[in-house]
Design a protein around this motif. Structure first.
Motif, mmCIF file in Angstrom:
data_model
loop_
_atom_site.group_PDB
_atom_site.id
_atom_site.type_symbol
_atom_site.label_atom_id
_atom_site.label_comp_id
_atom_site.label_asym_id
_atom_site.label_seq_id
_atom_site.Cartn_x
_atom_site.Cartn_y
_atom_site.Cartn_z
ATOM 1 N N SER A 84 12.140 -0.135 25.414
ATOM 2 C CA SER A 84 12.162 -0.680 24.053
ATOM 3 C C SER A 84 13.061 0.154 23.137
ATOM 4 O O SER A 84 13.735 -0.397 22.254
ATOM 5 N N GLU A 85 13.087 1.478 23.353
ATOM 6 C CA GLU A 85 13.964 2.330 22.544
ATOM 7 C C GLU A 85 15.425 2.062 22.865
ATOM 8 O O GLU A 85 16.279 2.028 21.958
ATOM 9 N N ILE A 86 15.727 1.845 24.141
ATOM 10 C CA ILE A 86 17.100 1.503 24.532
ATOM 11 C C ILE A 86 17.505 0.167 23.915
ATOM 12 O O ILE A 86 18.622 0.018 23.385
ATOM 13 N N GLN A 87 16.589 -0.806 23.961
ATOM 14 C CA GLN A 87 16.885 -2.111 23.374
ATOM 15 C C GLN A 87 17.121 -2.002 21.876
ATOM 16 O O GLN A 87 17.971 -2.705 21.320
ATOM 17 N N GLY A 88 16.368 -1.097 21.226
ATOM 18 C CA GLY A 88 16.576 -0.896 19.798
ATOM 19 C C GLY A 88 17.928 -0.287 19.500
ATOM 20 O O GLY A 88 18.625 -0.718 18.574
ATOM 21 N N LEU A 89 18.318 0.692 20.292
ATOM 22 C CA LEU A 89 19.608 1.344 20.088
ATOM 23 C C LEU A 89 20.774 0.386 20.304
ATOM 24 O O LEU A 89 21.799 0.464 19.626
ATOM 25 N N PRO B 185 17.876 -10.414 26.124
ATOM 26 C CA PRO B 185 17.663 -9.032 26.572
ATOM 27 C C PRO B 185 17.249 -8.070 25.451
ATOM 28 O O PRO B 185 17.025 -6.896 25.713
ATOM 29 N N ARG B 186 17.128 -8.577 24.219
ATOM 30 C CA ARG B 186 16.743 -7.704 23.106
ATOM 31 C C ARG B 186 15.293 -7.253 23.227
ATOM 32 O O ARG B 186 14.927 -6.165 22.806
ATOM 33 N N GLY B 187 14.454 -8.091 23.832
ATOM 34 C CA GLY B 187 13.040 -7.777 24.017
ATOM 35 C C GLY B 187 12.542 -8.361 25.322
ATOM 36 O O GLY B 187 13.310 -8.557 26.269
ATOM 37 N N THR B 188 11.249 -8.683 25.359
ATOM 38 C CA THR B 188 10.644 -9.175 26.604
ATOM 39 C C THR B 188 10.320 -10.664 26.572
ATOM 40 O O THR B 188 9.867 -11.210 27.571
ATOM 41 N N TRP B 189 10.548 -11.328 25.445
ATOM 42 C CA TRP B 189 10.185 -12.738 25.347
ATOM 43 C C TRP B 189 11.127 -13.611 26.171
ATOM 44 O O TRP B 189 12.344 -13.368 26.206
ATOM 45 N N ARG B 190 10.565 -14.640 26.799
ATOM 46 C CA ARG B 190 11.346 -15.563 27.615
ATOM 47 C C ARG B 190 11.911 -16.718 26.801
ATOM 48 O O ARG B 190 12.824 -17.422 27.249
#
Length: 362
Positions: free
Chosen positions: A5-10, A177-182
């Motif tokens: 999640s931190e990587i996705q935020g960055l 790919p920003r989060g986990t939602w499909r």
């Protein structure tokens, strides 16, 4: 170590446009199914879908297990259709039996088949094919579509959609790919019932957030949790008390950190070591030897895993390992139609299931 999640935020400036594009593609796909442009299979009996908007950790398998047990009490013949993640069956469709090899059936289908011997658990990634075959072969009274929210090739009468607290907080509407939602949040309009896997007090503390996020959809929201009631030896026997001695914990599940918190509460202390394997890990003799070695080094007399891990340890000499015995518990709910909320197990009944099927037909 930096979390995903931190990587996705960055990487948000790069991932967000990709996320919007993926969300748009999924929305277009859903519209095509809704307009009848894609082929679908319609079971002759009521069909429930148990799925989620995100990926992993929402309690989908325990809820499916609860529904299978409920159907058995109602004396309903039931078929559960699952893709069988990680399964390598010798043929398709594949009916999972209590003694099926985990490598053929997949871990979660095998766990469901063992817990519900009168149900037919059918593995096939093409569920409109397995649905048609199982309907012809077994003439079920109820079909449950496992992980079915995005699997629209099988028509259903009700969509049960599960969320985690993170889905309602930082993870809200963050699509792959920003989060986990499909899918994006508009997909939740297809839901008939929402479930949030959390403790009762946590759910009550999130009531305002739940109302803001899910209230506009006008569907009931039910809290549920997994209550640990004791330990069981993999080799069988009576349920045991948790105790407070040293223990080693291991798992190959989607959200391992939730397990650590639960085990700490159950056992009254931290595990001496928490050994994490990837989700759906296929255990080997070498894994078992390594787990035993670490437990012995740390002086831990109990080696504990989850039911999902336990089904993959057959034949590996783990009868002295312990599994956490879990029960699904429903305590809280939020309704948005003016009626008094009831926990799901008090609200749900056979009449409601049959009425939902009739409404879809009309």
């Amino acid at each position: 170590m930096v979390s995903l999640s931190e990587i996705q935020g960055l990487l948000s400036p790069v991932l967000t446009p990709l996320s919007r594009g993926y969300s748009a593609l999924m929305s277009r796909r859903a519209r095509r199914y809704a307009m009848g442009e894609c082929e679908q299979f319609r079971p002759a009996c009521p069909c429930l879908s148990v799925g989620n908007i995100g990926s992993g950790g929402s309690g989908k398998t325990p809820l499916a297990d609860w529904l299978l047990k409920w159907a058995d009490i109602q004396e309903l013949s039931v078929v559960l259709l699952t893709r069988g993640y990680g399964a390598k069956p010798p043929h398709l469709p594949y009916v999972v039996g209590p003694h099926s090899p985990a490598s053929e059936s997949g871990d979660e289908p095998l766990m469901l088949a063992r817990e519900n011997p009168d149900a037919r658990v059918v593995v096939d990634p093409v569920r409109k094919r397995s649905g048609a075959w199982a309907s012809e072969e077994f003439s079920p009274d109820l079909v449950i579509l496992d992980d079915g929210f995005q699997h629209m090739a099988v028509k259903r009468d009700m969509d049960f959609v599960l969320l985690t607290p993170d889905d309602l907080k930082d993870g809200w509407d963050r699509v792959i790919p920003r989060g986990t939602w499909r899918e994006g949040k508009d997909a939740l309009r297809r839901a008939d019932v929402f479930f949030v896997k959390s403790g009762a007090e946590s759910f009550k503390s999130m009531a305002g957030l739940v109302k803001d996020r899910l209230g506009p959809f006008g569907r009931p929201v039910f809290q549920f949790s997994l209550r640990a009631v004791g330990l069981k030896l993999l080799g069988g026997g009576d349920r045991l008390e948790f105790g407070s001695g040293k223990y080693v914990l291991f798992s190959g599940i989607g959200n391992p950190q939730m397990l650590v918190a639960d085990a700490r509460e159950y056992m009254g202390r931290e595990p001496e070591k928490f050994i994490v394997f990837r989700d759906h890990h296929a255990y080997t003799d070498r894994d078992v030897e390594d787990i035993r070695r670490q437990a012995a080094t740390l002086g831990a007399k109990r080696i504990i895993c989850t039911p999902k891990d336990a089904v993959k340890l057959a034949g590996l000499g783990c009868d002295d390992f312990y599994v956490i015995d879990l029960e699904v518990e429903f305590l809280e709910a939020l309704f948005f139609d003016g009626t008094a909320p009831l926990p799901f197990d008090k609200w749900w009944n056979l009449e409601r299931l049959l009425n939902s099927s009739q409404q879809k037909e009309n």
